[in-house]
Design a protein around this motif. Structure first.
Motif, PDB file in Angstrom:
ATOM      1  N   PRO B  11      25.641 -22.290 -23.408  1.00  0.00           N
ATOM      2  CA  PRO B  11      25.784 -20.919 -23.887  1.00  0.00           C
ATOM      3  C   PRO B  11      26.296 -21.003 -25.320  1.00  0.00           C
ATOM      4  O   PRO B  11      27.469 -21.249 -25.542  1.00  0.00           O
ATOM      5  N   ASN B  12      25.390 -20.846 -26.245  1.00  0.00           N
ATOM      6  CA  ASN B  12      25.741 -21.146 -27.621  1.00  0.00           C
ATOM      7  C   ASN B  12      26.336 -19.962 -28.365  1.00  0.00           C
ATOM      8  O   ASN B  12      26.103 -19.806 -29.540  1.00  0.00           O
ATOM      9  N   VAL B  14      28.732 -19.251 -30.103  1.00  0.00           N
ATOM     10  CA  VAL B  14      29.879 -19.814 -30.784  1.00  0.00           C
ATOM     11  C   VAL B  14      30.074 -19.129 -32.133  1.00  0.00           C
ATOM     12  O   VAL B  14      31.178 -18.954 -32.605  1.00  0.00           O
ATOM     13  N   SER B 339      33.928 -14.859 -26.755  1.00  0.00           N
ATOM     14  CA  SER B 339      32.675 -15.325 -26.174  1.00  0.00           C
ATOM     15  C   SER B 339      32.228 -14.372 -25.075  1.00  0.00           C
ATOM     16  O   SER B 339      33.048 -13.778 -24.386  1.00  0.00           O
ATOM     17  N   SER B 341      31.072 -15.039 -22.385  1.00  0.00           N
ATOM     18  CA  SER B 341      31.511 -15.507 -21.080  1.00  0.00           C
ATOM     19  C   SER B 341      32.910 -14.986 -20.766  1.00  0.00           C
ATOM     20  O   SER B 341      33.346 -15.056 -19.627  1.00  0.00           O
ATOM     21  N   ILE B 343      35.573 -16.319 -21.620  1.00  0.00           N
ATOM     22  CA  ILE B 343      36.516 -17.412 -21.426  1.00  0.00           C
ATOM     23  C   ILE B 343      37.485 -17.525 -22.601  1.00  0.00           C
ATOM     24  O   ILE B 343      38.657 -17.795 -22.438  1.00  0.00           O
ATOM     25  N   GLY B 344      36.961 -17.327 -23.792  1.00  0.00           N
ATOM     26  CA  GLY B 344      37.836 -17.523 -24.940  1.00  0.00           C
ATOM     27  C   GLY B 344      37.228 -16.959 -26.206  1.00  0.00           C
ATOM     28  O   GLY B 344      36.311 -16.139 -26.149  1.00  0.00           O
ATOM     29  N   PHE B 345      37.747 -17.408 -27.322  1.00  0.00           N
ATOM     30  CA  PHE B 345      37.331 -16.826 -28.594  1.00  0.00           C
ATOM     31  C   PHE B 345      36.335 -17.701 -29.315  1.00  0.00           C
ATOM     32  O   PHE B 345      36.213 -18.889 -29.059  1.00  0.00           O
TER      33      PHE B 345
END
Lengths: 158, 394
Positions: B11-12, B14, B339, B341, B343-345
């Motif tokens: 999952p790019n 980014v 993100s 997802s 999950i995070g940044f």
């Protein structure tokens, strides 16, 4: 009604412009558009006429069976050779080697997949590049950092 | 190239892909809609004290409309393909619907401005010579009738167009909020409140922009600022800014109170990542200060001199323009900082300076409407003559 001449002219002009646009659009729609869906059908055939640049997943194995076998047994098995090198067409034509294949030794290549990111699933091994290389603050990452330790056998069969 | 082959692997998400240009785009369309609403308050709802800015508002709306698509073109690249969306429009695509709304709205605004300035065009044609005269005569469509009956007819059509323009302007801008609201994977965006918040902040920014333009124009032309007009604009600005900020706060409060899983990421986002631009700029500097300033103008008007009122209103309007911009920034950039997802940044976004999507390009795009308005004003004055306006309106 007598003093609305300009409004009628404007309305007429507007209709003329709209007609021009609608008719003009008709000529601008590409040929074969919409024949088989909401796209230009001919684009399919133009694509089919192109030479494929990528090879099949095992295309490299024809000539590099040693590396291919090594890779197939390692953790990089799901990663195609062309991902790290270049497309088959840049190297082989009609079953003959025609040009050197690109060898990418840059750390950016590995970082693409292994740099630690919060959004990246844990099933891929990740390292904090600077920590992994034990760099001190301000020290630049050497261009070919990763291949110094992860040599070609390790890379093809990690 | 390896880059292309990676997408299926990870999952790019980014990078932050929607840049400063995507911040600028809803900001400019907001100004289009907001300025138009100000004009309509006079043309449709008969707020006669707003007469001095009635033309200015329409021309401002048009000027911003003309550049509204530039940020998108600059962001997407390949401007030569822009018209494909109109040539082969897909009716389930919000983007192609935008093309049609944009075109309809453009026609409407141009017609309306033409009717508003028809008499001036004809008078100017009579005074000029050569090519200019020819062009102006063409702009008058060869009819030089400025009798009272003709003006009454103009006025009627203008009212109808302005009335049609209100839903058009609202859709034009509500669509932008709709675009963000319909990105389901993003917890910060996917709320049905999004189009409404965008709409109200658009009106806020529109009124603020008209106040600034009006005060600047009056200073440049050496005219007196109409007290009634500015007082009324300040009142509307106060009202719309208050509603906008209330909605903005309600949205966050709802998210926070519900404590659903998205708050796990939206909470830290607001606390850590966009604390400065959200809490600092959008809420405190951009909302609280203008709220107090405009509150003074509205409630204490008896104690203020005209000069003080003009200055306070100007400052409040300027701050609110910044507030609305920071709101766009926080939605567009803030919404991308985490993100998908959850999950995070992601990595941080700092706009570049000289690139296609950089600060310099954004400034260039934003300056164009003011140049258009300046050029327009030199040819056909945007200020409304008082005696002249009497004849025009009824």
């Amino acid at each position: 009604m007598e003093h609305t001449k300009h409004i009628w002219r404007a309305a007429f002009l507007l209709i003329a412009v709209l007609t021009f646009v609608i008719v003009g659009r008709h000529f601008l729609v590409p040929k074969s558009f919409g024949e088989a869906g909401y796209y230009r059908y001919d684009a399919l055939f133009e694509h089919m006429d192109k030479e494929p640049r990528h090879g099949a997943p095992d295309a490299c194995a024809d000539c590099h069976d040693d590396i291919a076998a090594a890779k197939a047994g390692g953790k990089h098995a799901p990663v195609k050779c062309e991902v790290c090198h270049d497309v088959l067409a840049s190297h082989v034509k009609d079953g003959e080697k025609v040009a050197d294949m690109r060898i990418n030794r840059s750390w950016e290549l590995c970082a693409y997949c292994h740099q630690r990111l919060v959004g990246r699933p844990a099933l891929v091994a990740q390292v904090d590049i600077r920590e992994h290389l034990e760099l001190s603050a301000g020290q630049a990452i050497p261009a070919e950092a990763c291949v110094q330790c992860h040599d070609k056998d390790a890379i093809h069969h990690p | 190239m390896h880059g292309q082959s990676l997408n299926f692997l990870f999952p790019n998400d980014v990078h932050i892909m929607w840049s400063l240009m995507i911040v600028l785009y809803p900001y400019i369309t907001g100004l289009v809609a907001g300025a138009f609403i100000v004009g309509s308050l006079y043309h449709v709802f008969g707020r006669s004290e707003l007469k001095p800015v009635s033309r200015l508002a329409m021309v401002a709306s048009l000027s911003f409309l003309l550049v509204a698509t530039l940020p998108l073109l600059s962001h997407l690249g390949h401007p030569e393909r822009a018209l494909n969306i109109v040539i082969t429009p897909h009716f389930t695509s919000a983007m192609s619907a935008f093309g049609m709304i944009y075109a309809a709205y453009l026609i409407l605004v141009v017609l309306e401005i033409w009717l508003l300035f028809r008499s001036e065009i004809i008078e100017l044609a009579a005074r000029s010579t050569g090519i200019k005269r020819g062009l102006l005569k063409m702009a008058a469509l060869g009819v030089y009738d400025i009798s009272d009956e003709a003006r009454r007819a103009d006025h009627k059509v203008v009212t109808v167009l302005a009335a049609l323009g209100i839903p058009a302007a609202c859709i034009l801008h509500g669509y932008v909020g709709f675009m963000f609201g319909s990105v389901k994977a993003n917890a910060f965006w996917s709320t049905p409140l999004m189009p409404i918040i965008f709409l109200f902040s658009a009106v806020t920014s529109g009124i603020a922009m008209i106040i600034i333009l009006y005060e600047t124009l009056s200073a440049v032309n050496g005219r007196k600022i109409s007290g009634d007009c500015l007082q009324s604009l300040a009142g509307y600005l106060w009202l719309f800014a208050t509603v906008t900020v209330t909605l903005e706060i309600l949205e966050i409060v709802t998210l926070s109170y519900a404590q659903d899983e998205e708050w796990l990421i939206v909470g830290p986002l607001i606390r850590d990542k966009i604390a400065f631009s959200f809490i600092g700029i959008q809420m405190v500097f951009g909302s609280l200060i203008p709220f107090i300033l405009l509150g003074i103008v509205v409630t204490l008007k008896r104690y203020l001199t005209a000069g003080m009122r003009n200055v306070i209103t100007f400052i409040a309007a300027l701050i609110l323009l910044i507030q609305v911009f920071s709101m766009r920034w926080n939605v567009v950039i803030g919404g991308q900082i985490f993100s998908k997802s959850g999950i995070g940044f992601r990595e941080n976004y700092v706009p570049e300076l000289g690139t296609r999507e950089g600060v310099a390009a954004a400034l260039c795009i934003f300056i164009i409407p003011f140049l258009i308005m300046g050029a327009f004003n030199r040819l056909l004055p945007l200020a409304v003559e008082d005696g002249d306006a009497q004849a025009r309106s009824h």
